[in-house]
Design a protein around this motif. Structure first.
Motif, mmCIF file in Angstrom:
data_model
loop_
_atom_site.group_PDB
_atom_site.id
_atom_site.type_symbol
_atom_site.label_atom_id
_atom_site.label_comp_id
_atom_site.label_asym_id
_atom_site.label_seq_id
_atom_site.Cartn_x
_atom_site.Cartn_y
_atom_site.Cartn_z
ATOM 1 N N LEU A 77 10.989 45.628 47.357
ATOM 2 C CA LEU A 77 9.971 46.585 47.940
ATOM 3 C C LEU A 77 10.450 48.020 47.424
ATOM 4 O O LEU A 77 9.581 48.837 47.246
ATOM 5 C CB LEU A 77 10.506 46.781 49.672
ATOM 6 C CG LEU A 77 10.070 45.516 50.388
ATOM 7 C CD1 LEU A 77 10.617 45.695 51.762
ATOM 8 C CD2 LEU A 77 8.494 45.419 50.536
ATOM 9 N N CYS A 78 11.626 48.136 47.023
ATOM 10 C CA CYS A 78 11.981 49.544 46.202
ATOM 11 C C CYS A 78 11.741 49.531 44.664
ATOM 12 O O CYS A 78 11.826 50.592 44.044
ATOM 13 C CB CYS A 78 13.564 49.676 46.426
ATOM 14 S SG CYS A 78 13.830 50.196 48.128
ATOM 15 N N GLY A 79 11.018 48.369 44.274
ATOM 16 C CA GLY A 79 10.577 48.347 43.018
ATOM 17 C C GLY A 79 11.930 48.149 41.743
ATOM 18 O O GLY A 79 11.559 48.677 40.761
ATOM 19 N N LEU A 80 13.058 47.736 42.471
ATOM 20 C CA LEU A 80 14.146 47.794 41.493
ATOM 21 C C LEU A 80 14.236 46.192 40.817
ATOM 22 O O LEU A 80 13.506 45.504 41.026
ATOM 23 C CB LEU A 80 15.344 48.013 42.296
ATOM 24 C CG LEU A 80 15.587 49.204 42.916
ATOM 25 C CD1 LEU A 80 16.835 49.147 44.091
ATOM 26 C CD2 LEU A 80 15.496 50.506 42.062
ATOM 27 N N GLU A 81 15.065 46.286 39.735
ATOM 28 C CA GLU A 81 15.071 45.077 38.956
ATOM 29 C C GLU A 81 15.879 44.038 39.749
ATOM 30 O O GLU A 81 16.789 44.353 40.493
ATOM 31 C CB GLU A 81 16.079 45.263 37.718
ATOM 32 C CG GLU A 81 15.225 45.895 36.623
ATOM 33 C CD GLU A 81 14.175 45.109 35.910
ATOM 34 O OE1 GLU A 81 14.388 43.838 36.064
ATOM 35 O OE2 GLU A 81 13.056 45.863 35.815
ATOM 36 N N PRO A 82 15.250 42.774 39.986
ATOM 37 C CA PRO A 82 15.869 41.645 40.639
ATOM 38 C C PRO A 82 17.352 41.133 40.225
ATOM 39 O O PRO A 82 17.632 41.384 38.926
ATOM 40 C CB PRO A 82 15.165 40.501 40.598
ATOM 41 C CG PRO A 82 14.185 40.922 39.352
ATOM 42 C CD PRO A 82 13.922 42.310 39.317
ATOM 43 N N ILE A 83 18.182 40.755 40.965
ATOM 44 C CA ILE A 83 19.354 40.266 40.634
ATOM 45 C C ILE A 83 19.684 38.858 40.762
ATOM 46 O O ILE A 83 19.385 38.232 41.854
ATOM 47 C CB ILE A 83 20.594 41.177 41.672
ATOM 48 C CG1 ILE A 83 20.291 42.492 41.493
ATOM 49 C CG2 ILE A 83 22.045 40.554 41.026
ATOM 50 C CD1 ILE A 83 21.361 43.066 42.539
ATOM 51 N N PRO A 84 19.422 37.995 39.704
ATOM 52 C CA PRO A 84 19.355 36.518 39.808
ATOM 53 C C PRO A 84 20.525 36.003 40.357
ATOM 54 O O PRO A 84 20.349 34.990 41.065
ATOM 55 C CB PRO A 84 19.292 36.161 38.336
ATOM 56 C CG PRO A 84 18.782 37.376 37.509
ATOM 57 C CD PRO A 84 19.291 38.524 38.243
ATOM 58 N N SER A 85 21.653 36.503 40.532
ATOM 59 C CA SER A 85 22.834 35.876 40.982
ATOM 60 C C SER A 85 23.020 35.796 42.602
ATOM 61 O O SER A 85 23.872 35.142 43.203
ATOM 62 C CB SER A 85 24.148 36.530 40.369
ATOM 63 O OG SER A 85 24.113 38.020 40.870
ATOM 64 N N LEU A 86 21.896 36.556 43.063
ATOM 65 C CA LEU A 86 22.174 36.657 44.663
ATOM 66 C C LEU A 86 21.536 35.184 45.258
ATOM 67 O O LEU A 86 20.631 34.425 44.728
ATOM 68 C CB LEU A 86 21.016 37.613 45.075
ATOM 69 C CG LEU A 86 21.391 39.131 44.852
ATOM 70 C CD1 LEU A 86 20.107 40.155 45.314
ATOM 71 C CD2 LEU A 86 22.849 39.793 45.331
ATOM 72 N N ASP A 87 22.265 34.835 46.451
ATOM 73 C CA ASP A 87 22.126 33.755 46.895
ATOM 74 C C ASP A 87 20.724 33.692 47.793
ATOM 75 O O ASP A 87 19.818 32.804 47.930
ATOM 76 C CB ASP A 87 22.864 33.297 47.949
ATOM 77 C CG ASP A 87 24.206 32.898 47.375
ATOM 78 O OD1 ASP A 87 24.305 32.315 46.233
ATOM 79 O OD2 ASP A 87 25.603 33.169 47.943
ATOM 80 N N GLY A 88 20.169 34.750 48.290
ATOM 81 C CA GLY A 88 18.859 35.017 49.049
ATOM 82 C C GLY A 88 17.801 35.248 48.026
ATOM 83 O O GLY A 88 17.804 35.457 46.931
ATOM 84 N N ILE A 89 16.607 35.121 48.877
ATOM 85 C CA ILE A 89 15.314 35.088 47.936
ATOM 86 C C ILE A 89 14.509 36.558 48.630
ATOM 87 O O ILE A 89 14.567 36.687 49.891
ATOM 88 C CB ILE A 89 14.446 33.973 47.863
ATOM 89 C CG1 ILE A 89 14.197 33.437 49.138
ATOM 90 C CG2 ILE A 89 15.509 32.994 46.957
ATOM 91 C CD1 ILE A 89 13.269 32.273 48.691
#
Length: 205
Positions: A77-89
């Motif tokens: 929502l903030c337009g930031l780069e995603p973090i692939p290591s996160l468990d959630g989506i």
């Protein structure tokens, strides 16, 4: 909450602020002869979860989601780069269209070896001793009838069980495992002597 939202509406940030309202767990008030939290049933694991902000249309979504999905949602929502290591989506697809296809159930753990998987229709629970519960929310929203072991339900259980954890971390030490110094805000783990410090403040009068 109303005062906070009124102040936000009157501020210059009303059009660029994301608001999230949630709680940490549900609560039994006698359902299933239980009082308090500490279960893997619907009442203890279903919480209010509201997201509002720029570009999010009003609506209601009945898809089961996890709180670990909140961080990746805010990132998108903030337009930031995603973090692939996160468990959630990210839940942005559901915020944009509550009827979007969603094949990911919500998974809840309580104490090592106990977990529940909540799909749109079913809640499946497996305990550390191997016992199971399965409830069909389409016909049994109060989870009175355990369908685990009934004929024809094995394939549903297999499908939901795929989402169960395959490894478990040791639980965090309980509060009594530490000595706490209220003057210095230092916690010392009794078994190892490991020290953890917190912020301290002083005041004068």
């Amino acid at each position: 909450l109303g005062q906070i939202l009124d102040a936000l509406d009157k501020s210059p940030h009303a059009k660029n602020t994301i608001i999230v309202l949630w709680s940490d767990h549900g609560w039994h008030l006698g359902e299933k002869d239980h009082w308090h939290k500490s279960t893997l049933w619907e009442e203890a694991t279903h919480i209010p979860f509201i997201v509002s902000g720029p570009g999010i249309p009003p609506g209601r979504c009945d898809r089961p989601v996890n709180l670990i999905d909140l961080y990746p949602t805010l990132i998108e929502l903030c337009g930031l780069e995603p973090i692939p290591s996160l468990d959630g989506i990210s839940l942005v697809p559901l915020l944009q269209n509550p009827n979007s296809d969603w094949d990911r159930p919500a998974v809840t753990e309580f104490h090592k070896g106990n977990a529940a998987v909540r799909s749109g229709r079913y809640r499946y629970i497996r305990y550390h001793d191997g016992s199971e519960e399965l409830y069909d929310h389409q016909t049994d929203p109060n989870e009175w009838v355990n369908l685990a072991g009934r004929e024809g339900m094995a394939s549903t259980i297999r499908e939901l069980a795929l989402w169960l954890p395959d490894s478990w971390a040791d639980p965090a030490p309980v509060k009594s495992a530490y000595d706490f110094n209220p003057q210095t805000f230092i916690w010392t783990r009794k078994a190892t002597g490991e020290v953890f410090s917190g912020a301290s403040t002083s005041s004068s009068r």
